[in-house]
Design a protein around this motif. Sequence first.
Motif, PDB file in Angstrom:
ATOM      1  N   LYS A 130     -13.876   9.704   0.112  1.00 40.12           N
ATOM      2  CA  LYS A 130     -13.586  10.893   0.933  1.00 40.12           C
ATOM      3  C   LYS A 130     -13.953  12.195   0.203  1.00 40.12           C
ATOM      4  CE  LYS A 130     -11.498   8.308   4.011  1.00 40.12           C
ATOM      5  NZ  LYS A 130     -12.226   7.908   5.194  1.00 40.12           N
TER       6      LYS A 130
ATOM      7  N   TYR B 242      -3.778  14.195   1.534  1.00 39.60           N
ATOM      8  CA  TYR B 242      -4.497  13.015   2.042  1.00 39.60           C
ATOM      9  C   TYR B 242      -3.620  11.758   1.979  1.00 39.60           C
ATOM     10  CZ  TYR B 242      -7.720   9.099   2.321  1.00 39.60           C
ATOM     11  OH  TYR B 242      -8.327   7.913   2.667  1.00 39.60           O
ATOM     12  N   LEU B 243      -2.962  11.578   0.848  1.00 42.22           N
ATOM     13  CA  LEU B 243      -2.137  10.360   0.691  1.00 42.22           C
ATOM     14  C   LEU B 243      -0.930  10.353   1.634  1.00 42.22           C
ATOM     15  CD1 LEU B 243      -2.184   9.920  -3.205  1.00 42.22           C
ATOM     16  CD2 LEU B 243      -3.411   8.598  -1.488  1.00 42.22           C
TER      17      LEU B 243
ATOM     18  N   ALA C 113      -0.853  11.733   4.534  1.00 45.69           N
ATOM     19  CA  ALA C 113      -1.389  11.427   5.868  1.00 45.69           C
ATOM     20  C   ALA C 113      -1.689   9.930   5.999  1.00 45.69           C
ATOM     21  CB  ALA C 113      -2.657  12.247   6.113  1.00 45.69           C
ATOM     22  N   LEU C 114      -2.234   9.385   4.878  1.00 44.94           N
ATOM     23  CA  LEU C 114      -2.528   7.948   4.887  1.00 44.94           C
ATOM     24  C   LEU C 114      -1.236   7.114   5.011  1.00 44.94           C
ATOM     25  CD1 LEU C 114      -4.633   5.681   4.535  1.00 44.94           C
ATOM     26  CD2 LEU C 114      -4.278   5.850   2.059  1.00 44.94           C
ATOM     27  N   ARG C 115      -0.240   7.578   4.298  1.00 44.81           N
ATOM     28  CA  ARG C 115       1.053   6.876   4.349  1.00 44.81           C
ATOM     29  C   ARG C 115       1.624   6.867   5.766  1.00 44.81           C
ATOM     30  NH1 ARG C 115       6.538   7.290   3.707  1.00 44.81           N
ATOM     31  NH2 ARG C 115       7.450   6.043   2.016  1.00 44.81           N
TER      32      ARG C 115
ATOM     33  N   ASP D  34     -10.902   5.012  -2.527  1.00 46.12           N
ATOM     34  CA  ASP D  34     -10.769   5.634  -1.209  1.00 46.12           C
ATOM     35  C   ASP D  34     -10.936   7.151  -1.305  1.00 46.12           C
ATOM     36  OD1 ASP D  34     -10.387   5.612   1.492  1.00 46.12           O
ATOM     37  OD2 ASP D  34      -8.185   5.532   1.399  1.00 46.12           O
TER      38      ASP D  34
ATOM     39  N   GLU E 136       0.830  -1.206   0.000  1.00 47.42           N
ATOM     40  CA  GLU E 136       0.000   0.000   0.000  1.00 47.42           C
ATOM     41  C   GLU E 136       0.864   1.256   0.000  1.00 47.42           C
ATOM     42  OE1 GLU E 136      -3.227   0.346   2.737  1.00 47.42           O
ATOM     43  OE2 GLU E 136      -3.800  -1.774   2.526  1.00 47.42           O
TER      44      GLU E 136
ATOM     45  N   LEU F 147      -7.025   3.058  -4.282  1.00 49.05           N
ATOM     46  CA  LEU F 147      -6.787   4.408  -3.766  1.00 49.05           C
ATOM     47  C   LEU F 147      -7.819   5.391  -4.344  1.00 49.05           C
ATOM     48  CD1 LEU F 147      -2.870   4.755  -3.834  1.00 49.05           C
ATOM     49  CD2 LEU F 147      -4.379   4.779  -1.841  1.00 49.05           C
TER      50      LEU F 147
ATOM     51  N   LYS G  94       0.000   7.191   8.492  1.00 53.12           N
ATOM     52  CA  LYS G  94      -0.853   6.374   9.341  1.00 53.12           C
ATOM     53  C   LYS G  94      -0.501   4.878   9.200  1.00 53.12           C
ATOM     54  CE  LYS G  94      -5.765   5.308  10.114  1.00 53.12           C
ATOM     55  NZ  LYS G  94      -7.102   5.469   9.533  1.00 53.12           N
ATOM     56  N   LEU G  95      -0.309   4.479   7.940  1.00 51.03           N
ATOM     57  CA  LEU G  95       0.037   3.071   7.706  1.00 51.03           C
ATOM     58  C   LEU G  95       1.380   2.710   8.346  1.00 51.03           C
ATOM     59  CD1 LEU G  95      -0.992   2.706   3.928  1.00 51.03           C
ATOM     60  CD2 LEU G  95      -2.116   1.656   5.896  1.00 51.03           C
TER      61      LEU G  95
ATOM     62  N   ILE H 140       1.045   4.219  -2.735  1.00 55.56           N
ATOM     63  CA  ILE H 140       0.872   5.646  -2.435  1.00 55.56           C
ATOM     64  C   ILE H 140       2.026   6.450  -3.021  1.00 55.56           C
ATOM     65  CG2 ILE H 140       0.918   7.337  -0.548  1.00 55.56           C
ATOM     66  CD1 ILE H 140      -0.678   5.245   1.112  1.00 55.56           C
TER      67      ILE H 140
END
Lengths: 227, 153
Positions: free
Chosen positions: B48, B61-62, B64-66, B44, B12, B41, B68-69, B16
């Motif tokens: 959103k 956004y990506l 932040a997602l990265r 996703d 993932e 993605l 988080k992962l 990203i």
Amino acid sequence: MLQTVALSILIACIITASFLVFYLVVILVYRTLQRIFVGRRFPAECTKEAIEESQELVRAGADKAQEIISGAQLFNKELRRDFEASLNQIMKKQLGSFEQMSRQVLDTYKKSIDDEKRLNQEALLSGTNEIKEEIMSEIKTFEENLHKETLGSQEMVEQKIKQEYEKLEQELKDYKEQQMRKIDNNLYKVLANATEKIIEEAVDLRDKENIVMNCLEEAKREGMFNS
Amino acid sequence: MMIKTAQEINKEIENIDAFLEHLYKTSQGGAERIQHSFPELLKDLSDKNISLKDPGLVKDYLLALRLKLKNIERVQISLPFSPSTEFVNKVMSWFRQAFDSNNSVQIILDIDVKPGLLAGMTINYRGKYRDYSAKTSIEKYFGSYRSINELLS
């Protein structure tokens, strides 16, 4: 009559003078002997010398008396003979007394010499014994010291040997333990390797997966996943 | 509860990074590539309500997602064998059941292979470590004896 009285008086004076002379002679002899004894000269020599001196003095006294008598013109021949006889008798008697006295002195001196000799011998013997005891005591002390020194050295050597022995014993023990540890470690490795081989071959994949699942359960029981 | 393998998470993150790389390359066919390569993605982003026409927003956004992962807690497990997909799913299933009472938990199952363990496993989670391997058990067993004689007696 008057003549006879005068003669008697004269004879009495002469006899008195003779006694005085003899008395002086005795005093001189006594002093001479005393000087000799105090000087501690050899006894026989001293005695002989004392006697000779005494005899000399007596003779001198007799000669002096004879001279005095010869000088008296008042003596008649008969009276003179009687006087000389009396004088000789007195001289003999005095010489005898003197000889006896000298012998007594000599005996006393001998006795004192013997006593002194005996005392010296006793003192010498006593001193010898003391020296002997002292030497024996010193020998004994020396023997004791030597014994102590010997024992001390022996104990020191024994102690040293004991220490060395204990040291070697400890080193040997350490070495033995070290070698045993090495052997044990090698044996452990062999056993562990053998066990691993056995597990690898004896446990199949399914069993391994089951073991993992069991491990997860155990971890959960142990609170591994509690927050 | 969200549980994924470390491989999935890494994939993932790679997506990203690749998405972000093509985000500003519209003149070079980047938009087409994104459309083909990152359907998840895009879904996703669509959920959103983030439009590709606003690349700045997409990028934020990506990223932040990265982040988080990458920050999801990991359960590190070492196994003496290479696990099949079936077994990995079984393990993930077990974790779902184990954390069933707490749906907010997100974990990454990070599995690696160490044949030397022989059997069993090691596990590390939140700094807690346990070694249930046969290798360590054997070593402990032999190590508990001071000598071979003691072991044999």
